[in-house]
Design an enzyme around this catalytic site. Structure first.
Site, PDB file in Angstrom:
ATOM      1  N   CYS A  80       0.847  -1.193   0.000  1.00 57.70           N
ATOM      2  CA  CYS A  80       0.000   0.000   0.000  1.00 57.70           C
ATOM      3  C   CYS A  80       0.889   1.252   0.000  1.00 57.70           C
ATOM      4  O   CYS A  80       1.670   1.450  -0.918  1.00 57.70           O
ATOM      5  CB  CYS A  80      -0.987  -0.033   1.151  1.00 57.70           C
ATOM      6  SG  CYS A  80      -2.320   1.190   0.956  1.00 57.70           S
ATOM      7  N   HIS A 186      -3.962  -4.726  -0.531  1.00 58.66           N
ATOM      8  CA  HIS A 186      -3.734  -5.225   0.823  1.00 58.66           C
ATOM      9  C   HIS A 186      -3.822  -6.761   0.833  1.00 58.66           C
ATOM     10  O   HIS A 186      -4.919  -7.315   0.935  1.00 58.66           O
ATOM     11  CB  HIS A 186      -4.787  -4.661   1.785  1.00 58.66           C
ATOM     12  CG  HIS A 186      -4.607  -3.220   2.099  1.00 58.66           C
ATOM     13  ND1 HIS A 186      -3.844  -2.788   3.161  1.00 58.66           N
ATOM     14  CD2 HIS A 186      -5.093  -2.112   1.494  1.00 58.66           C
ATOM     15  CE1 HIS A 186      -3.870  -1.460   3.195  1.00 58.66           C
ATOM     16  NE2 HIS A 186      -4.620  -1.027   2.193  1.00 58.66           N
ATOM     17  N   GLU A 188      -3.142  -8.701   3.251  1.00 62.65           N
ATOM     18  CA  GLU A 188      -3.636  -9.138   4.561  1.00 62.65           C
ATOM     19  C   GLU A 188      -5.158  -9.069   4.657  1.00 62.65           C
ATOM     20  O   GLU A 188      -5.746  -9.626   5.594  1.00 62.65           O
ATOM     21  CB  GLU A 188      -2.985  -8.306   5.674  1.00 62.65           C
ATOM     22  CG  GLU A 188      -3.583  -6.937   5.917  1.00 62.65           C
ATOM     23  CD  GLU A 188      -3.138  -5.866   4.943  1.00 62.65           C
ATOM     24  OE1 GLU A 188      -3.387  -4.677   5.227  1.00 62.65           O
ATOM     25  OE2 GLU A 188      -2.549  -6.207   3.892  1.00 62.65           O
TER      26      GLU A 188
END
Length: 204
Positions: A80, A186, A188
């Site tokens: 990011c 992202h 995650e």
């Protein structure tokens, strides 16, 4: 050992927990010694470019991270705003970036947006690899990732663009220059696709 650099920005625990579930050795780096002992680095980031760069420089880990990446050639993955920090700078601010991947960060061009397309770009989007890379093993087709951003990485060389996505326009969403990797999305927050990408980075 993969070290996730904790300079106050980014959900480092989410990355650590994903790696622990995969039984991949991981640590959270909060000191220069933590970075010095790592074999791979992850640089997360959220928020404004200048604030992220200032926070990283003031963390006590900046100088050793620069040495590990530029001299020791340790693989690093920026995520990011962490990816945007890899550039020479950003239209969002005035601070210089790390300049590990030649290019600049620019604001997505809203002149081509439709009424339903607004900033920030938020949500799931298809990601299309542009070239073969171990970072995208098993993700060559049908990969979708979660995005939240208004700026993108404009690479100086198209050879450094690993993957692209569409949002009003086509933009680079993954980059690679030598031992430096970056993704705008992202992992995650991207379920099995994100887990696969993080595993791929661990295997590089």
């Amino acid at each position: 050992m993969i070290a996730i650099i904790d300079y106050g920005l980014g959900n480092v625990l989410a990355f650590a927990n994903m790696y622990r579930r995969m039984a991949v050795p991981v640590s959270i780096a909060r000191t220069a010694d933590d970075v010095a002992g790592a074999t791979k680095l992850i640089l997360p980031g959220v928020g404004a470019f200048d604030y992220a760069m200032d926070s990283f420089r003031e963390s006590g880990m900046y100088d050793i991270a620069v040495k590990r990446v530029t001299q020791d050639k340790v693989p690093v993955l920026g995520i990011c705003v962490g990816m945007q920090m890899l550039a020479g700078g950003s239209e969002e601010g005035s601070e210089p970036g790390l300049n590990w991947v030649p290019g600049m960060v620019r604001k997505l061009d809203t002149t081509h947006f439709t009424q339903r397309t607004q900033l920030p770009h938020m949500g799931w989007n298809d990601v299309r690899p542009r070239q073969a890379s171990p970072l995208f093993n098993g993700l060559e087709t049908d990969a979708r990732f979660y995005f939240l951003h208004s700026y993108y990485f404009d690479c100086q060389s198209q050879d450094d663009v690993l993957a692209s996505a569409e949002y009003g326009t086509t933009f680079a969403c993954a980059v690679n220059h030598e031992n430096v990797y970056g993704v705008q999305f992202h992992p995650e927050k991207s379920h099995e696709f994100g887990a696969q990408l993080l595993k791929n980075f661990a295997d590089i």
